[in-house]
Design an enzyme around this catalytic site. Structure first.
Site, PDB file in Angstrom:
ATOM      1  N   ASP A 225       0.718  -1.179   0.162  1.00 40.40           N
ATOM      2  CA  ASP A 225       0.116   0.013   0.178  1.00 40.40           C
ATOM      3  C   ASP A 225       0.916   1.098  -0.055  1.00 40.40           C
ATOM      4  O   ASP A 225       2.035   1.394   0.389  1.00 40.40           O
ATOM      5  CB  ASP A 225      -1.016  -0.037   1.140  1.00 40.40           C
ATOM      6  CG  ASP A 225      -0.240  -0.534   2.516  1.00 40.40           C
ATOM      7  OD1 ASP A 225       1.112  -0.457   2.512  1.00 40.40           O
ATOM      8  OD2 ASP A 225      -0.825  -0.722   3.581  1.00 40.40           O
TER       9      ASP A 225
ATOM     10  N   ASN B 121      -7.826  -2.200  13.937  1.00 44.19           N
ATOM     11  CA  ASN B 121      -8.953  -2.680  13.452  1.00 44.19           C
ATOM     12  C   ASN B 121      -9.130  -3.964  12.640  1.00 44.19           C
ATOM     13  O   ASN B 121     -10.333  -4.049  11.891  1.00 44.19           O
ATOM     14  CB  ASN B 121      -9.989  -1.189  12.988  1.00 44.19           C
ATOM     15  CG  ASN B 121      -9.262  -0.935  11.531  1.00 44.19           C
ATOM     16  OD1 ASN B 121      -8.076  -1.525  11.146  1.00 44.19           O
ATOM     17  ND2 ASN B 121      -9.575   0.109  10.886  1.00 44.19           N
TER      18      ASN B 121
ATOM     19  N   HIS C 295      -7.223  -4.383   9.759  1.00 42.74           N
ATOM     20  CA  HIS C 295      -6.907  -4.011   8.435  1.00 42.74           C
ATOM     21  C   HIS C 295      -5.883  -5.127   7.931  1.00 42.74           C
ATOM     22  O   HIS C 295      -4.794  -4.814   8.624  1.00 42.74           O
ATOM     23  CB  HIS C 295      -7.020  -2.667   7.945  1.00 42.74           C
ATOM     24  CG  HIS C 295      -5.695  -1.805   8.548  1.00 42.74           C
ATOM     25  ND1 HIS C 295      -6.128  -0.441   8.862  1.00 42.74           N
ATOM     26  CD2 HIS C 295      -4.447  -2.082   8.382  1.00 42.74           C
ATOM     27  CE1 HIS C 295      -4.938  -0.131   9.433  1.00 42.74           C
ATOM     28  NE2 HIS C 295      -4.059  -1.043   9.051  1.00 42.74           N
TER      29      HIS C 295
ATOM     30  N   GLU D  43      -9.507  -1.555   4.821  1.00 42.02           N
ATOM     31  CA  GLU D  43     -10.420  -1.139   6.003  1.00 42.02           C
ATOM     32  C   GLU D  43     -11.463  -2.023   6.212  1.00 42.02           C
ATOM     33  O   GLU D  43     -12.139  -2.959   5.218  1.00 42.02           O
ATOM     34  CB  GLU D  43     -10.873   0.121   5.992  1.00 42.02           C
ATOM     35  CG  GLU D  43      -9.596   1.111   5.953  1.00 42.02           C
ATOM     36  CD  GLU D  43      -8.907   1.322   7.255  1.00 42.02           C
ATOM     37  OE1 GLU D  43      -9.105   0.624   8.114  1.00 42.02           O
ATOM     38  OE2 GLU D  43      -8.421   2.467   7.624  1.00 42.02           O
TER      39      GLU D  43
HETATM   40  C1  GLP Z   1      -0.403   0.443   8.401  1.00 43.65           C
HETATM   41  C2  GLP Z   1      -0.258  -0.506   7.121  1.00 43.65           C
HETATM   42  C3  GLP Z   1      -0.481  -1.883   7.344  1.00 43.65           C
HETATM   43  C4  GLP Z   1       0.129  -2.203   8.620  1.00 43.65           C
HETATM   44  C5  GLP Z   1      -0.554  -1.547   9.801  1.00 43.65           C
HETATM   45  C6  GLP Z   1       0.199  -1.965  11.060  1.00 43.65           C
HETATM   46  O1  GLP Z   1      -1.812   0.758   8.296  1.00 43.65           O
HETATM   47  N1  GLP Z   1      -0.821   0.032   6.035  1.00 43.65           N
HETATM   48  O2  GLP Z   1      -0.081  -2.516   6.341  1.00 43.65           O
HETATM   49  O3  GLP Z   1      -0.126  -3.511   8.909  1.00 43.65           O
HETATM   50  O4  GLP Z   1      -0.064  -0.285   9.696  1.00 43.65           O
HETATM   51  O5  GLP Z   1       1.302  -1.148  11.492  1.00 43.65           O
HETATM   52  P1  GLP Z   1       2.071  -1.331  12.789  1.00 43.65           P
HETATM   53  O6  GLP Z   1       3.061  -2.280  12.441  1.00 43.65           O
HETATM   54  O7  GLP Z   1       2.928  -0.011  12.693  1.00 43.65           O
HETATM   55  O8  GLP Z   1       1.300  -1.538  14.046  1.00 43.65           O
END
Ligand code: GLP
Length: 256
Positions: free
Chosen positions: A66, A135, A137, A142
């Site tokens: 992403d 949440n 995702h 989402e």
């Molecule tokens: C972001 C990314 C996700 C990732 C998530 C968790 O929103 N788009 O791909 O898995 O955050 O992030 P973190 O590892 O910082 O908790």
């Protein structure tokens, strides 16, 4: 399959080993990569492994999950910047084999379509690495994203903007939209490894465990996939039933 480790370090080490094993067994692999703070120690470990045991990376192709819309590659919070900082600048993967959605594209819809097509044209993902949002995702898919989705534009939820605001100087700077690989693109990967660490992921990991396949919880789509490994540290696993815990404890030789 669950793999639970005592520490974040061990869970990250194991995840990096899985990536390394995939690259060693197939130097021409297509890897689906993820960002977020969870992945930083994974990429750090992977670099250490590759320094110790160099592998020819000239045939490797990567596709990131992403990117924020409106952040160019020079913006410190763009995922393009993150990936170069944490991994690509230190590896010799040819630039043209590194793929990330383009958050600055003039025609995002076309860019989304082209991204899913590029994944398919490359032969599909051999392995997809995933984190998880609080949440549920995956990528930036989402809650209530259609499970048959391909790469698309997504309106980020308030929860996600709040969570990711910790990386921005001013929380108002967090983009409101992003491009994400779709859930169908993710499910077509041959193998999926999801890593979650820390107490702040414990509740969503318990929800995921108990959930049916339900678009309200995007990560529950993974229950339809035949080859998923969920890698957790003890904190992220702390709300799972004891039985899962007992069956899933990973043994890491030489890490403790
Ligand atoms: C972001 C990314 C996700 C990732 C998530 C968790 O929103 N788009 O791909 O898995 O955050 O992030 P973190 O590892 O910082 O908790």
């Amino acid at each position: 399959m669950y793999k639970i480790f005592n520490t974040t370090q061990e869970a990250s080490h194991y995840t990096a080993q899985r990536l390394l094993a995939r690259i060693q067994s197939n130097p021409g692999a297509n890897l689906g990569l993820a960002t977020g703070s969870t992945m930083e120690p994974v990429y750090h470990r992977l670099l250490e492994f590759l320094q110790r045991e160099p592998v020819d990376l000239s045939q490797l192709t990567t596709f990131n999950l992403d990117e924020y819309i409106g952040l160019g590659g020079k913006h410190a919070q763009s995922y393009r910047y993150y990936m170069h900082q944490h991994l690509f600048n230190k590896l010799s993967i040819p630039e043209e084999k590194i793929n990330l959605p383009d958050g600055m594209s003039m025609d995002v819809e076309e860019a989304c379509q082209a991204y899913s097509e590029a994944i398919r044209a490359s032969g599909g993902l051999d392995m997809q690495l995933l984190g998880i949002g609080s949440n549920g995702h995956i990528g930036f898919n989402e809650p209530h994203t259609c499970f048959s989705s391909r790469t698309h534009v997504i309106e980020l939820s308030e929860q996600t903007r709040l969570d990711n605001g910790r990386f921005f100087v001013d929380k108002k700077e967090v983009p409101t939209r992003a491009i994400t690989m779709g859930i169908q693109d993710i499910l077509e990967a041959k193998e999926i490894v999801l890593l979650a660490t820390g107490m702040k992921k414990a509740a969503i990991m318990a929800d995921l465990f108990h959930s049916t396949v339900d678009e309200a919880l995007p990560a529950s789509a993974l229950k339809q996939h035949p080859d998923v490994t969920i890698v957790l540290d003890c904190e992220a696993a702390s709300l799972l039933p004891q039985q899962v815990f007992n069956e899933a404890v990973g043994i890491m030789e030489g890490v403790r």
